[in-house]
Design a protein around this motif. Structure first.
Motif, mmCIF file in Angstrom:
data_model
loop_
_atom_site.group_PDB
_atom_site.id
_atom_site.type_symbol
_atom_site.label_atom_id
_atom_site.label_comp_id
_atom_site.label_asym_id
_atom_site.label_seq_id
_atom_site.Cartn_x
_atom_site.Cartn_y
_atom_site.Cartn_z
ATOM 1 N N THR A 63 7.217 57.328 23.582
ATOM 2 C CA THR A 63 6.895 57.855 22.113
ATOM 3 C C THR A 63 6.789 56.636 21.380
ATOM 4 O O THR A 63 6.178 57.111 20.068
ATOM 5 N N THR A 64 6.959 55.580 21.451
ATOM 6 C CA THR A 64 6.087 54.299 21.438
ATOM 7 C C THR A 64 4.292 54.679 20.875
ATOM 8 O O THR A 64 4.554 54.563 19.726
ATOM 9 N N GLU A 67 4.261 56.711 18.103
ATOM 10 C CA GLU A 67 4.893 56.494 17.088
ATOM 11 C C GLU A 67 3.896 55.527 15.957
ATOM 12 O O GLU A 67 3.636 55.574 14.379
ATOM 13 N N PHE A 70 1.104 57.681 14.896
ATOM 14 C CA PHE A 70 1.153 58.149 13.519
ATOM 15 C C PHE A 70 1.195 57.160 12.362
ATOM 16 O O PHE A 70 0.967 58.016 11.111
ATOM 17 N N ILE A 71 1.880 56.112 12.202
ATOM 18 C CA ILE A 71 1.208 54.917 11.452
ATOM 19 C C ILE A 71 -0.074 55.173 11.277
ATOM 20 O O ILE A 71 -0.598 55.145 10.642
ATOM 21 N N TRP A 123 5.349 46.232 12.390
ATOM 22 C CA TRP A 123 4.511 47.598 12.957
ATOM 23 C C TRP A 123 3.274 47.451 13.269
ATOM 24 O O TRP A 123 2.648 48.367 13.377
ATOM 25 N N GLU A 348 16.434 57.448 8.067
ATOM 26 C CA GLU A 348 17.562 57.324 9.061
ATOM 27 C C GLU A 348 18.196 57.257 9.713
ATOM 28 O O GLU A 348 18.564 57.553 11.380
ATOM 29 N N SER A 366 13.831 58.110 18.337
ATOM 30 C CA SER A 366 12.685 57.401 16.791
ATOM 31 C C SER A 366 12.973 57.931 15.606
ATOM 32 O O SER A 366 14.383 58.892 15.540
ATOM 33 N N THR A 367 12.826 57.145 14.889
ATOM 34 C CA THR A 367 13.631 57.651 13.212
ATOM 35 C C THR A 367 12.177 58.209 12.841
ATOM 36 O O THR A 367 11.182 56.944 12.246
ATOM 37 N N PRO A 368 11.454 58.446 12.896
ATOM 38 C CA PRO A 368 9.581 59.327 12.068
ATOM 39 C C PRO A 368 9.751 59.315 10.464
ATOM 40 O O PRO A 368 9.385 58.512 10.049
ATOM 41 N N LEU A 371 9.771 55.722 9.225
ATOM 42 C CA LEU A 371 8.167 54.985 9.798
ATOM 43 C C LEU A 371 6.757 54.351 9.298
ATOM 44 O O LEU A 371 7.150 56.136 7.930
#
Length: 595
Positions: A63-64, A67, A70-71, A123, A348, A366-368, A371
């Motif tokens: 999951t991390t 994320e 995605f960034i 991040w 969030e 996760s709070t997509p 991000l």
């Protein structure tokens, strides 16, 4: 089991990463699956971690990793949007108009603009944004990633508006009666005590981080210059120190006056306001500008797959319009990270949450929308309208960005789960502490009263493994506090050194390196980058440890004083060599000008 043997077993996953990634220089997509397998084997057979705990930790890691991807995707998409619109040519010309000297460009873009982005988002976002931007400006990809990673040091303790301090340290110390008693004896609440530690962290960073711009440019000229010369980097020692002070002084003042939320952001902004006009006037700079050799002479390993060379027949974009997307990103990051405003809470509120994954105690959350990748994605779409791009050109930006992310995915999808299995090994049938704590306790037991000298190294180890200063602080803050009490040292200083080391570890943590490399199209050369960024990391923890030891035991015939003298001596020698090099460059410039 004997503590020494247990420590040797606990360090095997880390040594596996170093062996395959750094020594053998395997690409991360091959090295990290092996490291993951080794970690799982040790966790199961030695620690007795249940299968469901290993599976849950692995899924948390996946999951991390998603994320992070995605960034990175958002950062690359943003850059490709600017490339396809023609705005990147304007940005490139803008930096050339400030100065064509690549050394100065690196300091302005990385040290100051990158620190601001770090303060706003954390991040690992700065490296993901800065590295491809430097490629677009004309830096070789590997050099761009290297300098982008080096600034993942001083500002990191205050990334995402102070999260490593306000969440990392505070969560790590929460619930301890010893911490509450210490804070109470000082007339403070826990929150006030943590904020005071945040002020001490900034003082350490201010002293150690001052030399990071000089480190950055000397490594740039040595590894990527035509003459492979350290002296060519040292030639800008005056400007590098000027830029260092322009950031670290407001950085430390803000941390001790306003608190941990704003030091990196304000330090970066104030530094830009001071340094950019000075660079335009040529203050503290050699007259001769330094540049890379022609790209045709670059080593093949320096270049990646990211092609952001602007089209010179592209339409002209006004400088304000060209920079507008990055301005919008910066503003949105600040607005959504300030707790006094409701925007972050709105984002969030959309939470993807799975509790007790595989019947373990692990919860994936996760709070997509919160991000930085989501903001970058939104601004990219908005930019398509700002630049009036057609579907073909904007679709090309998406296509190129998608290819880059697919190439980076295998490495991250194994490296981050490996980290989570390592960290979550505290739930086991053998009754052992987690692997990171076993290693930390062994180190503290060996060094005894000299512990302040190695406290930053423990924090760096945590960040290298966890990929996060915040998580390193969560893991080790209470351990560092207890160790300080056991040997009669002021705990706040040792916890501050933990946070400083945790920030420095971000320069070498695998998933930061993988993410920044992917953003610059440099997949597969992560080990070579870690070999390079190990140099400033060692400097950072060594100097911070020496200063910390002197803070505790004073100046005298001790190891801390010796460590500080070594760094100060090398610094003064470097300044002397830089002075000679600057005079030589100025003479050559004057000679060519009059010839």
């Amino acid at each position: 089991m004997n503590t020494g043997i247990l420590s040797l077993l606990a360090v095997i996953p880390i040594l596996t990463v170093l062996f395959f990634l750094v020594l053998l220089r395997w690409p991360a997509k091959k090295a990290m699956p092996i490291a993951f397998a080794v970690t799982v084997v040790i966790a199961y057979f030695v620690w007795g971690v249940p299968v469901n705990q290993i599976a849950g930790a692995s899924m948390q890691g996946v999951t991390t990793a998603l994320e992070v991807l995605f960034i990175v995707f958002g950062a690359i998409l943003m850059l490709n949007t600017l490339k396809e619109s023609g705005a990147i040519q304007t940005i490139r010309q803008g930096f050339t108009d400030i100065t064509p000297d690549r050394r100065i460009q690196a300091i302005i873009i990385c040290w100051l603009f990158g620190s601001f982005i770090e303060g706003a988002s954390g991040w690992g976002t700065p490296a993901a944004i800065i590295a491809p931007l430097l490629v677009a400006v004309g830096f070789p990809a590997m050099g761009a990633v290297m300098v982008a990673l080096i600034i993942q040091s001083a500002p990191v303790s205050y990334g995402a508006v102070g999260t490593p301090i306000l969440i990392g340290v505070q969560s790590g110390l929460a619930g301890s009666s010893a911490v509450e008693e210490t804070a109470g004896s000082l007339g403070m609440t826990i929150n006030e005590y943590v904020r005071a530690i945040g002020g001490e962290v900034a003082i350490f960073h201010g002293m150690v981080g001052l030399l990071i711009p000089l480190f950055m440019v000397t490594m740039l000229t040595f590894f990527f210059g035509e003459h492979r010369s350290i002296k060519e980097g040292l030639a800008v020692w005056k400007f590098a120190l000027f830029a260092g002070l322009s950031f670290t002084i407001p950085f430390a003042l803000v941390a001790n006056i306003l608190g941990p939320e704003f030091p990196a952001m304000f330090g970066g902004l104030i530094g830009l306001a001071i340094v950019v006009p000075a660079a335009k006037k040529g203050w503290f700079m050699p007259k001769k500008h330094w540049d890379f050799a022609d790209a045709s002479k670059w080593d093949a390993s320096w270049t990646g797959t990211l092609n952001v060379q602007p089209e010179y027949n592209a339409r002209h974009v006004h400088p304000v319009k060209a920079w507008l997307p990055y301005v919008i990103v910066a503003v949105l990051l600040v607005l959504t990270r300030l707790q006094s405003l409701p925007f972050g809470a709105w984002l969030e509120s959309f939470v993807v949450r799975v509790e007790n994954v595989f019947n373990s105690a692990i919860t994936i959350e996760s709070t997509p929308l919160f991000l930085p990748g989501f903001i970058l994605l939104v601004v990219s779409i908005l930019s398509a309208f700002i630049y009036k791009m057609n579907r073909y050109t904007y679709g090309s930006a998406w296509k190129d960005s998608g290819k880059t992310i697919l190439a980076a995915s295998p490495a991250l999808l194994f490296s981050v789960p490996m980290v989570q299995v390592f960290i979550n090994s505290e739930i086991n049938s053998a009754g052992f502490e987690s692997m990171p704590l076993v290693l930390a306790e062994t180190v503290s037991g060996i060094v005894g009263e000299s512990y302040p000298a190695v406290a930053p190294a423990v924090g760096a180890l945590g960040a290298f493994v966890a990929g996060s200063n915040t998580i390193s602080n969560m893991m080790f803050s209470l351990f560092q506090f207890g160790t300080a009490q056991n040997i009669g040292i002021t705990p706040s200083i040792i916890v501050a050194l933990q946070a400083v080391g945790g920030a420095a570890g971000n320069m070498i943590c695998v998933h930061n390196v993988v993410a920044a490399s992917a953003a610059a199209g440099l997949v597969g050369r992560e080990g070579e980058l870690i070999r390079k960024t190990l140099i400033p990391t060692v400097y950072y923890v060594f100097f911070a440890g020496g200063i910390g030891y002197v803070f505790v035991h004073g100046i005298g015939l001790n190891i801390g004083t010796a460590m500080v003298i070594v760094i100060v001596g090398l610094f003064l020698y470097a300044c002397y060599q830089g002075h000679l090099q600057q005079k030589q460059e100025d003479r050559l410039y004057n000679w060519h000008k009059t010839a």
